[in-house]
Design a protein around this motif. Structure first.
Motif, PDB file in Angstrom:
ATOM      1  N   GLY A  30      -4.845 -47.763 -25.840  1.00 15.73           N
ATOM      2  CA  GLY A  30      -5.197 -47.091 -26.685  1.00 15.73           C
ATOM      3  C   GLY A  30      -5.561 -48.715 -27.536  1.00 15.73           C
ATOM      4  O   GLY A  30      -5.659 -48.757 -28.351  1.00 15.73           O
ATOM      5  N   GLY A  31      -4.908 -49.111 -26.955  1.00 20.34           N
ATOM      6  CA  GLY A  31      -4.717 -51.288 -27.903  1.00 20.34           C
ATOM      7  C   GLY A  31      -3.360 -50.637 -28.526  1.00 20.34           C
ATOM      8  O   GLY A  31      -3.797 -52.402 -29.208  1.00 20.34           O
ATOM      9  N   ASN A  32      -2.714 -50.218 -29.082  1.00 15.69           N
ATOM     10  CA  ASN A  32      -1.566 -50.183 -29.833  1.00 15.69           C
ATOM     11  C   ASN A  32      -0.048 -50.601 -29.086  1.00 15.69           C
ATOM     12  O   ASN A  32      -0.332 -50.993 -28.124  1.00 15.69           O
ATOM     13  CB  ASN A  32      -1.045 -49.058 -30.242  1.00 15.69           C
ATOM     14  CG  ASN A  32      -1.943 -47.461 -31.034  1.00 15.69           C
ATOM     15  OD1 ASN A  32      -3.072 -48.756 -31.601  1.00 15.69           O
ATOM     16  ND2 ASN A  32      -2.503 -46.479 -30.253  1.00 15.69           N
ATOM     17  N   GLU A  33       0.399 -51.786 -30.064  1.00 19.86           N
ATOM     18  CA  GLU A  33       1.111 -52.791 -29.842  1.00 19.86           C
ATOM     19  C   GLU A  33       2.286 -51.868 -29.866  1.00 19.86           C
ATOM     20  O   GLU A  33       3.101 -51.532 -31.069  1.00 19.86           O
ATOM     21  CB  GLU A  33       0.832 -53.812 -30.137  1.00 19.86           C
ATOM     22  CG  GLU A  33       2.279 -54.955 -30.541  1.00 19.86           C
ATOM     23  CD  GLU A  33       2.312 -55.926 -31.350  1.00 19.86           C
ATOM     24  OE1 GLU A  33       2.655 -56.248 -31.858  1.00 19.86           O
ATOM     25  OE2 GLU A  33       1.115 -57.083 -30.531  1.00 19.86           O
ATOM     26  N   VAL A  34       3.077 -51.515 -29.185  1.00 21.45           N
ATOM     27  CA  VAL A  34       4.381 -50.683 -28.918  1.00 21.45           C
ATOM     28  C   VAL A  34       5.585 -51.426 -28.888  1.00 21.45           C
ATOM     29  O   VAL A  34       6.516 -51.303 -29.115  1.00 21.45           O
ATOM     30  CB  VAL A  34       3.810 -49.503 -27.603  1.00 21.45           C
ATOM     31  CG1 VAL A  34       2.813 -48.732 -28.003  1.00 21.45           C
ATOM     32  CG2 VAL A  34       4.133 -50.882 -26.580  1.00 21.45           C
ATOM     33  N   ALA A  35       5.157 -52.648 -28.217  1.00 27.97           N
ATOM     34  CA  ALA A  35       6.554 -53.592 -28.599  1.00 27.97           C
ATOM     35  C   ALA A  35       6.444 -55.094 -27.993  1.00 27.97           C
ATOM     36  O   ALA A  35       5.401 -55.309 -27.357  1.00 27.97           O
ATOM     37  CB  ALA A  35       7.658 -53.065 -26.850  1.00 27.97           C
ATOM     38  N   VAL A  36       7.575 -55.794 -28.681  1.00 28.92           N
ATOM     39  CA  VAL A  36       7.022 -56.744 -28.849  1.00 28.92           C
ATOM     40  C   VAL A  36       8.050 -58.096 -28.364  1.00 28.92           C
ATOM     41  O   VAL A  36       9.709 -57.403 -28.696  1.00 28.92           O
ATOM     42  CB  VAL A  36       6.523 -57.575 -30.365  1.00 28.92           C
ATOM     43  CG1 VAL A  36       6.677 -59.246 -30.161  1.00 28.92           C
ATOM     44  CG2 VAL A  36       5.404 -57.495 -30.372  1.00 28.92           C
ATOM     45  N   ILE A  37       8.377 -58.272 -27.460  1.00 30.35           N
ATOM     46  CA  ILE A  37       9.866 -58.853 -27.688  1.00 30.35           C
ATOM     47  C   ILE A  37       9.703 -60.673 -27.445  1.00 30.35           C
ATOM     48  O   ILE A  37       9.007 -61.175 -26.672  1.00 30.35           O
ATOM     49  CB  ILE A  37      10.044 -59.504 -25.549  1.00 30.35           C
ATOM     50  CG1 ILE A  37      10.268 -57.379 -24.687  1.00 30.35           C
ATOM     51  CG2 ILE A  37      11.338 -59.060 -25.132  1.00 30.35           C
ATOM     52  CD1 ILE A  37      11.402 -56.569 -25.756  1.00 30.35           C
ATOM     53  N   ASP A  38      10.607 -61.039 -27.903  1.00 22.66           N
ATOM     54  CA  ASP A  38      10.470 -62.726 -28.733  1.00 22.66           C
ATOM     55  C   ASP A  38      11.964 -63.447 -27.370  1.00 22.66           C
ATOM     56  O   ASP A  38      12.533 -62.544 -27.267  1.00 22.66           O
ATOM     57  CB  ASP A  38      11.548 -62.905 -29.755  1.00 22.66           C
ATOM     58  CG  ASP A  38      11.250 -64.010 -30.132  1.00 22.66           C
ATOM     59  OD1 ASP A  38      11.053 -65.203 -29.658  1.00 22.66           O
ATOM     60  OD2 ASP A  38      11.308 -63.950 -31.602  1.00 22.66           O
ATOM     61  N   MET A  39      11.035 -63.707 -26.508  1.00 28.38           N
ATOM     62  CA  MET A  39      11.972 -64.313 -25.558  1.00 28.38           C
ATOM     63  C   MET A  39      13.232 -65.672 -26.105  1.00 28.38           C
ATOM     64  O   MET A  39      14.410 -65.024 -25.410  1.00 28.38           O
ATOM     65  CB  MET A  39      11.269 -65.807 -24.935  1.00 28.38           C
ATOM     66  CG  MET A  39       9.913 -65.546 -24.231  1.00 28.38           C
ATOM     67  SD  MET A  39      10.689 -63.810 -22.996  1.00 28.38           S
ATOM     68  CE  MET A  39      10.493 -65.422 -21.146  1.00 28.38           C
TER      69      MET A  39
ATOM     70  N   GLN B  53      10.227 -52.194 -19.551  1.00 35.27           N
ATOM     71  CA  GLN B  53       9.372 -52.715 -18.285  1.00 35.27           C
ATOM     72  C   GLN B  53       9.155 -54.299 -19.304  1.00 35.27           C
ATOM     73  O   GLN B  53       9.562 -54.878 -18.385  1.00 35.27           O
ATOM     74  CB  GLN B  53       8.558 -52.229 -17.705  1.00 35.27           C
ATOM     75  CG  GLN B  53       7.448 -52.659 -17.068  1.00 35.27           C
ATOM     76  CD  GLN B  53       8.193 -52.891 -15.988  1.00 35.27           C
ATOM     77  OE1 GLN B  53       8.799 -52.092 -15.701  1.00 35.27           O
ATOM     78  NE2 GLN B  53       8.324 -54.170 -15.117  1.00 35.27           N
ATOM     79  N   ALA B  54       8.772 -54.035 -20.400  1.00 38.57           N
ATOM     80  CA  ALA B  54       8.485 -55.625 -21.365  1.00 38.57           C
ATOM     81  C   ALA B  54       9.891 -56.529 -21.146  1.00 38.57           C
ATOM     82  O   ALA B  54      10.055 -57.100 -21.128  1.00 38.57           O
ATOM     83  CB  ALA B  54       8.237 -55.424 -22.805  1.00 38.57           C
ATOM     84  N   LEU B  55      10.984 -55.767 -21.807  1.00 36.31           N
ATOM     85  CA  LEU B  55      12.312 -56.353 -21.725  1.00 36.31           C
ATOM     86  C   LEU B  55      12.455 -57.110 -19.895  1.00 36.31           C
ATOM     87  O   LEU B  55      13.361 -58.554 -19.690  1.00 36.31           O
ATOM     88  CB  LEU B  55      12.979 -55.953 -22.246  1.00 36.31           C
ATOM     89  CG  LEU B  55      14.838 -56.260 -22.070  1.00 36.31           C
ATOM     90  CD1 LEU B  55      14.745 -57.842 -23.049  1.00 36.31           C
ATOM     91  CD2 LEU B  55      15.556 -55.095 -22.574  1.00 36.31           C
ATOM     92  N   LEU B  56      12.763 -56.128 -19.035  1.00 35.53           N
ATOM     93  CA  LEU B  56      12.540 -56.688 -17.573  1.00 35.53           C
ATOM     94  C   LEU B  56      11.984 -57.704 -17.451  1.00 35.53           C
ATOM     95  O   LEU B  56      11.879 -58.887 -16.370  1.00 35.53           O
ATOM     96  CB  LEU B  56      12.656 -55.637 -16.328  1.00 35.53           C
ATOM     97  CG  LEU B  56      12.843 -55.937 -15.091  1.00 35.53           C
ATOM     98  CD1 LEU B  56      13.857 -56.207 -15.347  1.00 35.53           C
ATOM     99  CD2 LEU B  56      12.704 -54.291 -15.044  1.00 35.53           C
ATOM    100  N   SER B  57      10.249 -57.662 -17.677  1.00 34.30           N
ATOM    101  CA  SER B  57       9.396 -59.048 -17.706  1.00 34.30           C
ATOM    102  C   SER B  57       9.359 -60.002 -17.782  1.00 34.30           C
ATOM    103  O   SER B  57      10.207 -61.214 -17.242  1.00 34.30           O
ATOM    104  CB  SER B  57       8.478 -58.309 -17.845  1.00 34.30           C
ATOM    105  OG  SER B  57       7.664 -57.425 -17.279  1.00 34.30           O
TER     106      SER B  57
END
Length: 80
Positions: free
Chosen positions: A62-71, A32-36
């Protein structure tokens, strides 16, 4: 299901997702992050925006970072 929030980050500027989305897994949150990120970039190109956020960050309820998409890394390999 877990609620995940997709925040937009550019340096010290953060635009928080106040609602989030119920998704079945971390993999679904990353997708979903990648699609966004792709949608944000496509819209920015359409309107001639001079700037876009640097990252889309998926965070669990819970506040955990689960994915980071670099544009900068979402283009297919042949288009970079």
């Amino acid at each position: 299901m877990t609620r995940y929030f997709l925040h937009l980050v550019d340096g010290d500027d953060v635009i928080c997702d106040p609602e989030g989305s119920e998704l079945p897994s971390i993999a679904a949150a990353r997708e979903q992050a990648l699609l966004s990120a792709r949608e944000i970039l496509a819209e920015a190109i359409k309107i001639g925006a001079q700037r876009v956020p640097r990252f889309v960050v998926a965070v669990s309820e819970g506040g955990n970072e689960v994915a980071v998409i670099d544009m900068r890394e979402i283009f297919p390999p042949g288009m970079k």
